[in-house]
Write an enzyme that holds these catalytic residues in place. Structure first.
Site, PDB file in Angstrom:
ATOM      1  N   ASP A  92     -52.162 -28.684  30.604  1.00 31.17           N
ATOM      2  CA  ASP A  92     -53.150 -27.910  29.847  1.00 31.17           C
ATOM      3  C   ASP A  92     -52.681 -26.464  29.899  1.00 31.17           C
ATOM      4  OD1 ASP A  92     -55.287 -26.448  28.918  1.00 31.17           O
ATOM      5  OD2 ASP A  92     -56.791 -27.482  30.125  1.00 31.17           O
ATOM      6  N   ASN A 136     -45.808 -25.284  21.602  1.00 26.59           N
ATOM      7  CA  ASN A 136     -46.431 -25.722  20.339  1.00 26.59           C
ATOM      8  C   ASN A 136     -47.960 -25.738  20.396  1.00 26.59           C
ATOM      9  OD1 ASN A 136     -46.598 -27.529  17.755  1.00 26.59           O
ATOM     10  ND2 ASN A 136     -47.678 -28.651  19.363  1.00 26.59           N
ATOM     11  N   LEU A 174     -57.073 -23.216  16.434  1.00 30.08           N
ATOM     12  CA  LEU A 174     -57.523 -22.337  15.347  1.00 30.08           C
ATOM     13  C   LEU A 174     -59.048 -22.366  15.360  1.00 30.08           C
ATOM     14  CD1 LEU A 174     -56.173 -22.463  11.677  1.00 30.08           C
ATOM     15  CD2 LEU A 174     -58.432 -21.662  12.315  1.00 30.08           C
ATOM     16  N   SER A 204     -46.957 -18.457  13.531  1.00 27.46           N
ATOM     17  CA  SER A 204     -47.515 -18.684  12.194  1.00 27.46           C
ATOM     18  C   SER A 204     -47.300 -17.443  11.347  1.00 27.46           C
ATOM     19  CB  SER A 204     -49.011 -18.955  12.326  1.00 27.46           C
ATOM     20  OG  SER A 204     -49.635 -18.904  11.059  1.00 27.46           O
ATOM     21  N   TYR A 217     -57.261 -16.149  15.302  1.00 30.77           N
ATOM     22  CA  TYR A 217     -56.003 -16.903  15.295  1.00 30.77           C
ATOM     23  C   TYR A 217     -54.830 -15.982  14.938  1.00 30.77           C
ATOM     24  CZ  TYR A 217     -52.700 -20.555  13.683  1.00 30.77           C
ATOM     25  OH  TYR A 217     -51.605 -21.368  13.490  1.00 30.77           O
ATOM     26  N   LYS A 223     -51.544 -14.994  17.166  1.00 26.18           N
ATOM     27  CA  LYS A 223     -50.154 -15.303  16.777  1.00 26.18           C
ATOM     28  C   LYS A 223     -49.314 -14.025  16.660  1.00 26.18           C
ATOM     29  CE  LYS A 223     -50.392 -19.880  16.467  1.00 26.18           C
ATOM     30  NZ  LYS A 223     -49.654 -20.785  17.352  1.00 26.18           N
ATOM     31  N   VAL A 234     -48.918 -27.106   7.116  1.00 29.36           N
ATOM     32  CA  VAL A 234     -48.534 -28.486   7.412  1.00 29.36           C
ATOM     33  C   VAL A 234     -49.770 -29.396   7.496  1.00 29.36           C
ATOM     34  CG1 VAL A 234     -47.368 -29.962   9.105  1.00 29.36           C
ATOM     35  CG2 VAL A 234     -46.527 -27.641   8.697  1.00 29.36           C
ATOM     36  N   ARG A 235     -49.627 -30.617   6.965  1.00 32.98           N
ATOM     37  CA  ARG A 235     -50.719 -31.615   7.006  1.00 32.98           C
ATOM     38  C   ARG A 235     -50.895 -32.178   8.414  1.00 32.98           C
ATOM     39  NH1 ARG A 235     -48.019 -32.888   2.469  1.00 32.98           N
ATOM     40  NH2 ARG A 235     -46.880 -34.626   3.391  1.00 32.98           N
ATOM     41  N   THR A 236     -51.789 -31.534   9.166  1.00 31.51           N
ATOM     42  CA  THR A 236     -52.151 -32.007  10.508  1.00 31.51           C
ATOM     43  C   THR A 236     -53.657 -31.830  10.621  1.00 31.51           C
ATOM     44  OG1 THR A 236     -51.930 -29.795  11.418  1.00 31.51           O
ATOM     45  CG2 THR A 236     -49.957 -31.183  11.507  1.00 31.51           C
TER      46      THR A 236
END
Ligand code: NAP
Length: 226
Positions: free
Chosen positions: A54, A81, A85, A133, A148, A152, A182-184
Protein backbone atom coordinates in the site's frame (compact mmCIF):
# COMPACT_ATOMS: atom_id res chain seq x y z
CA UNK A 1 20.43 -12.66 -15.27
CA UNK A 2 17.00 -11.14 -15.75
CA UNK A 3 16.33 -7.72 -14.20
CA UNK A 4 13.63 -7.49 -11.57
CA UNK A 5 10.81 -4.95 -11.91
CA UNK A 6 8.35 -3.97 -9.18
CA UNK A 7 5.06 -2.39 -10.26
CA UNK A 8 2.74 -0.63 -7.81
CA UNK A 9 -1.05 -0.71 -8.13
CA UNK A 10 -0.73 -3.58 -10.59
CA UNK A 11 -3.91 -5.52 -9.79
CA UNK A 12 -5.79 -3.77 -12.62
CA UNK A 13 -5.62 -1.15 -15.34
CA UNK A 14 -2.36 0.21 -16.69
CA UNK A 15 -0.29 -1.29 -13.86
CA UNK A 16 -1.53 -4.81 -14.56
CA UNK A 17 -0.79 -4.36 -18.26
CA UNK A 18 2.68 -2.91 -17.55
CA UNK A 19 3.44 -5.95 -15.36
CA UNK A 20 2.29 -8.23 -18.19
CA UNK A 21 4.39 -6.45 -20.82
CA UNK A 22 7.48 -6.31 -18.60
CA UNK A 23 7.21 -10.05 -17.96
CA UNK A 24 6.81 -10.64 -21.72
CA UNK A 25 9.98 -8.58 -22.23
CA UNK A 26 11.82 -11.10 -20.04
CA UNK A 27 11.97 -9.29 -16.71
CA UNK A 28 11.18 -10.94 -13.37
CA UNK A 29 8.17 -8.96 -12.23
CA UNK A 30 6.91 -8.40 -8.70
CA UNK A 31 3.25 -7.46 -9.02
CA UNK A 32 2.16 -5.41 -6.04
CA UNK A 33 -1.23 -4.19 -4.84
CA UNK A 34 -2.74 -2.89 -1.63
CA UNK A 35 -5.44 -5.57 -1.47
CA UNK A 36 -3.75 -8.94 -0.82
CA UNK A 37 -6.55 -11.12 -2.23
CA UNK A 38 -7.20 -9.12 -5.39
CA UNK A 39 -3.47 -8.62 -5.92
CA UNK A 40 -2.60 -12.28 -5.44
CA UNK A 41 -5.31 -13.26 -7.94
CA UNK A 42 -3.93 -10.80 -10.52
CA UNK A 43 -0.37 -12.07 -9.99
CA UNK A 44 -1.63 -15.63 -10.28
CA UNK A 45 -3.22 -14.81 -13.66
CA UNK A 46 0.16 -13.67 -14.96
CA UNK A 47 2.17 -16.28 -13.00
CA UNK A 48 4.12 -13.54 -11.22
CA UNK A 49 5.33 -13.04 -7.68
CA UNK A 50 2.90 -11.04 -5.57
CA UNK A 51 3.70 -8.65 -2.74
CA UNK A 52 1.21 -6.63 -0.73
CA UNK A 53 2.15 -2.96 -0.96
CA UNK A 54 0.00 0.00 0.00
CA UNK A 55 1.88 3.07 -1.21
CA UNK A 56 -0.06 5.23 1.25
CA UNK A 57 1.59 3.41 4.17
CA UNK A 58 5.24 3.85 5.00
CA UNK A 59 5.16 0.65 7.06
CA UNK A 60 3.68 -1.32 4.17
CA UNK A 61 6.40 -0.10 1.78
CA UNK A 62 9.15 -0.86 4.29
CA UNK A 63 7.73 -4.30 5.06
CA UNK A 64 7.59 -5.16 1.35
CA UNK A 65 11.21 -4.02 0.90
CA UNK A 66 12.28 -6.16 3.91
CA UNK A 67 10.55 -9.28 2.53
CA UNK A 68 12.23 -8.86 -0.84
CA UNK A 69 15.62 -8.25 0.75
CA UNK A 70 15.17 -11.34 2.95
CA UNK A 71 14.50 -13.37 -0.21
CA UNK A 72 17.51 -11.89 -2.03
CA UNK A 73 15.34 -10.06 -4.57
CA UNK A 74 16.95 -6.79 -5.71
CA UNK A 75 14.60 -4.36 -7.43
CA UNK A 76 16.24 -2.99 -10.60
CA UNK A 77 13.16 -1.33 -12.07
CA UNK A 78 10.50 0.53 -10.10
CA UNK A 79 7.24 1.47 -11.80
CA UNK A 80 5.30 3.93 -9.64
CA UNK A 81 1.90 3.35 -11.20
CA UNK A 82 -0.54 3.38 -8.25
CA UNK A 83 -2.72 6.45 -8.39
CA UNK A 84 -6.06 7.91 -7.37
CA UNK A 85 -8.26 10.53 -9.02
CA UNK A 86 -10.50 12.19 -6.44
CA UNK A 87 -12.77 14.95 -7.70
CA UNK A 88 -13.59 18.34 -6.22
CA UNK A 89 -13.51 21.93 -7.46
CA UNK A 90 -10.48 23.88 -6.30
CA UNK A 91 -12.45 26.33 -4.10
CA UNK A 92 -14.80 23.68 -2.67
CA UNK A 93 -12.45 20.74 -2.21
CA UNK A 94 -11.78 19.74 1.39
CA UNK A 95 -8.29 19.34 2.77
CA UNK A 96 -8.71 15.60 3.35
CA UNK A 97 -9.34 14.94 -0.35
CA UNK A 98 -6.19 16.85 -1.29
CA UNK A 99 -4.26 15.07 1.47
CA UNK A 100 -5.51 11.62 0.37
CA UNK A 101 -4.53 12.40 -3.23
CA UNK A 102 -1.02 13.53 -2.31
CA UNK A 103 -0.62 10.55 0.04
CA UNK A 104 -0.94 8.13 -2.89
CA UNK A 105 0.17 10.10 -5.97
CA UNK A 106 3.12 11.99 -4.45
CA UNK A 107 4.19 10.44 -1.15
CA UNK A 108 3.63 6.92 -2.50
CA UNK A 109 6.37 7.25 -5.17
CA UNK A 110 8.61 9.05 -2.65
CA UNK A 111 8.24 6.15 -0.20
CA UNK A 112 8.98 3.48 -2.80
CA UNK A 113 11.92 5.52 -4.15
CA UNK A 114 13.37 5.75 -0.63
CA UNK A 115 12.97 1.99 -0.30
CA UNK A 116 14.41 0.94 -3.66
CA UNK A 117 16.43 3.73 -5.31
CA UNK A 118 19.41 3.59 -2.89
CA UNK A 119 19.90 -0.11 -3.78
CA UNK A 120 19.85 0.72 -7.49
CA UNK A 121 22.48 3.44 -6.97
CA UNK A 122 24.59 1.05 -4.88
CA UNK A 123 24.45 -1.63 -7.59
CA UNK A 124 24.97 0.91 -10.40
CA UNK A 125 21.84 0.07 -12.37
CA UNK A 126 18.25 1.19 -12.06
CA UNK A 127 15.18 2.49 -13.83
CA UNK A 128 12.42 4.41 -12.09
CA UNK A 129 9.30 5.19 -14.09
CA UNK A 130 6.77 7.52 -12.51
CA UNK A 131 3.35 7.20 -14.09
CA UNK A 132 2.27 10.81 -14.22
CA UNK A 133 -0.24 12.57 -16.44
CA UNK A 134 -0.62 15.42 -18.88
CA UNK A 135 -2.85 16.86 -16.11
CA UNK A 136 0.35 17.44 -14.16
CA UNK A 137 1.93 19.49 -16.94
CA UNK A 138 2.21 23.18 -16.03
CA UNK A 139 2.35 23.95 -19.76
CA UNK A 140 -0.80 21.99 -20.64
CA UNK A 141 -2.78 22.79 -17.48
CA UNK A 142 -6.59 22.63 -17.72
CA UNK A 143 -9.25 23.49 -15.09
CA UNK A 144 -10.19 19.81 -14.56
CA UNK A 145 -9.46 17.60 -11.52
CA UNK A 146 -7.38 20.15 -9.57
CA UNK A 147 -6.22 17.94 -6.67
CA UNK A 148 -5.13 15.23 -9.10
CA UNK A 149 -3.36 17.76 -11.37
CA UNK A 150 -1.54 19.31 -8.44
CA UNK A 151 -0.41 15.87 -7.27
CA UNK A 152 0.89 14.92 -10.73
CA UNK A 153 2.70 18.27 -11.12
CA UNK A 154 4.33 17.52 -7.78
CA UNK A 155 5.15 13.99 -8.97
CA UNK A 156 6.88 15.50 -12.00
CA UNK A 157 9.02 17.64 -9.71
CA UNK A 158 9.69 14.63 -7.48
CA UNK A 159 10.88 12.83 -10.63
CA UNK A 160 13.40 15.59 -11.26
CA UNK A 161 14.71 15.51 -7.70
CA UNK A 162 15.07 11.73 -7.71
CA UNK A 163 16.93 12.01 -11.02
CA UNK A 164 19.22 14.64 -9.49
CA UNK A 165 19.87 12.29 -6.54
CA UNK A 166 20.92 9.51 -8.95
CA UNK A 167 22.91 11.74 -11.32
CA UNK A 168 26.49 10.62 -11.95
CA UNK A 169 25.99 7.52 -9.76
CA UNK A 170 25.95 4.75 -12.34
CA UNK A 171 23.39 3.75 -14.95
CA UNK A 172 20.36 4.85 -12.97
CA UNK A 173 17.56 6.68 -14.76
CA UNK A 174 14.48 8.34 -13.36
CA UNK A 175 11.73 9.52 -15.71
CA UNK A 176 8.06 10.43 -15.67
CA UNK A 177 5.55 9.57 -18.34
CA UNK A 178 1.95 10.19 -19.36
CA UNK A 179 0.03 7.15 -20.68
CA UNK A 180 -2.54 9.31 -22.50
CA UNK A 181 -6.26 8.90 -21.87
CA UNK A 182 -6.71 5.18 -21.29
CA UNK A 183 -9.78 2.90 -20.91
CA UNK A 184 -9.48 1.81 -17.28
CA UNK A 185 -11.62 2.28 -14.18
CA UNK A 186 -9.96 5.69 -13.84
CA UNK A 187 -10.03 6.70 -17.51
CA UNK A 188 -13.56 5.38 -18.19
CA UNK A 189 -15.00 3.58 -21.21
CA UNK A 190 -14.88 6.59 -23.57
CA UNK A 191 -11.09 6.88 -23.48
CA UNK A 192 -9.49 6.33 -26.89
CA UNK A 193 -6.51 4.25 -25.73
CA UNK A 194 -6.21 0.65 -24.62
CA UNK A 195 -4.20 -0.33 -21.54
CA UNK A 196 -1.68 -1.90 -23.96
CA UNK A 197 -1.08 1.50 -25.57
CA UNK A 198 -1.01 3.21 -22.17
CA UNK A 199 1.66 0.87 -20.83
CA UNK A 200 3.93 1.07 -23.89
CA UNK A 201 6.00 4.10 -22.82
CA UNK A 202 6.32 2.67 -19.29
CA UNK A 203 7.99 -0.45 -20.66
CA UNK A 204 10.10 1.60 -23.09
CA UNK A 205 11.48 3.68 -20.19
CA UNK A 206 11.79 0.66 -17.88
CA UNK A 207 13.98 -1.18 -20.38
CA UNK A 208 15.89 1.85 -21.71
CA UNK A 209 19.55 1.16 -22.62
CA UNK A 210 22.39 3.04 -20.90
CA UNK A 211 22.47 5.80 -23.53
CA UNK A 212 18.79 6.63 -22.98
CA UNK A 213 17.37 9.69 -21.24
CA UNK A 214 16.95 10.47 -17.56
CA UNK A 215 15.21 13.36 -15.77
CA UNK A 216 12.57 13.60 -18.51
CA UNK A 217 8.82 13.53 -19.04
CA UNK A 218 7.52 11.40 -21.94
CA UNK A 219 4.38 10.51 -23.83
CA UNK A 220 4.32 8.07 -26.76
CA UNK A 221 8.10 7.57 -26.39
CA UNK A 222 8.67 11.29 -27.05
CA UNK A 223 9.45 14.21 -24.69
CA UNK A 224 6.32 15.86 -23.30
CA UNK A 225 6.04 19.42 -21.96
CA UNK A 226 6.59 19.60 -18.18
P1 NAP B 1 -7.07 2.43 -12.15
O1 NAP B 1 -7.61 1.43 -13.07
O2 NAP B 1 -7.99 3.23 -11.29
O3 NAP B 1 -5.95 1.72 -11.26
C1 NAP B 1 -5.34 2.39 -10.22
C2 NAP B 1 -4.50 1.40 -9.46
O4 NAP B 1 -3.85 2.10 -8.38
C3 NAP B 1 -5.34 0.27 -8.84
O5 NAP B 1 -4.63 -0.92 -8.94
C4 NAP B 1 -5.45 0.72 -7.40
O6 NAP B 1 -5.65 -0.34 -6.48
C5 NAP B 1 -4.06 1.32 -7.22
N1 NAP B 1 -3.94 2.08 -6.00
C6 NAP B 1 -4.67 3.15 -5.58
N2 NAP B 1 -4.25 3.52 -4.36
C7 NAP B 1 -3.27 2.66 -3.99
C8 NAP B 1 -2.46 2.53 -2.85
N3 NAP B 1 -2.60 3.32 -1.77
N4 NAP B 1 -1.50 1.55 -2.83
C9 NAP B 1 -1.36 0.73 -3.88
N5 NAP B 1 -2.12 0.78 -4.99
C10 NAP B 1 -3.07 1.75 -5.02
O7 NAP B 1 -6.23 3.55 -12.93
P2 NAP B 1 -5.27 3.47 -14.21
O8 NAP B 1 -5.94 4.24 -15.28
O9 NAP B 1 -4.76 2.11 -14.46
O10 NAP B 1 -4.11 4.42 -13.68
C11 NAP B 1 -2.77 3.98 -13.45
C12 NAP B 1 -1.88 5.21 -13.40
O11 NAP B 1 -1.98 5.92 -14.65
C13 NAP B 1 -2.29 6.23 -12.32
O12 NAP B 1 -1.15 6.75 -11.70
C14 NAP B 1 -3.02 7.30 -13.10
O13 NAP B 1 -2.99 8.55 -12.46
C15 NAP B 1 -2.25 7.29 -14.42
N6 NAP B 1 -2.98 7.87 -15.54
C16 NAP B 1 -4.10 7.26 -16.02
C17 NAP B 1 -4.76 7.83 -17.11
C18 NAP B 1 -6.01 7.21 -17.71
O14 NAP B 1 -6.58 7.80 -18.65
N7 NAP B 1 -6.45 6.04 -17.26
C19 NAP B 1 -4.29 9.03 -17.69
C20 NAP B 1 -3.13 9.62 -17.17
C21 NAP B 1 -2.49 9.02 -16.10
P3 NAP B 1 -7.12 -0.74 -5.93
O15 NAP B 1 -7.70 -1.69 -6.94
O16 NAP B 1 -6.83 -1.38 -4.61
O17 NAP B 1 -7.92 0.53 -5.81
Amino acid sequence: MARTALVTGANRGIGFEAARQLASAGLDVVLTARDPEVGAAAANDLELRFEQLDVASDESVRACARRLERDGVAVDVLVNNAGVLLSGGILEVDDDLVRDTLEVNLLGPLRTARAFLPGMIERGYGRVVNVSSGSGSLTEATPYTPAYSISKAALNMLTRHLAFAAEGRGDVKVNAMCPGWVRTDMGGGAAPRSAEQGADTIVWLATMPADGPTNGFFRDRRPAAW
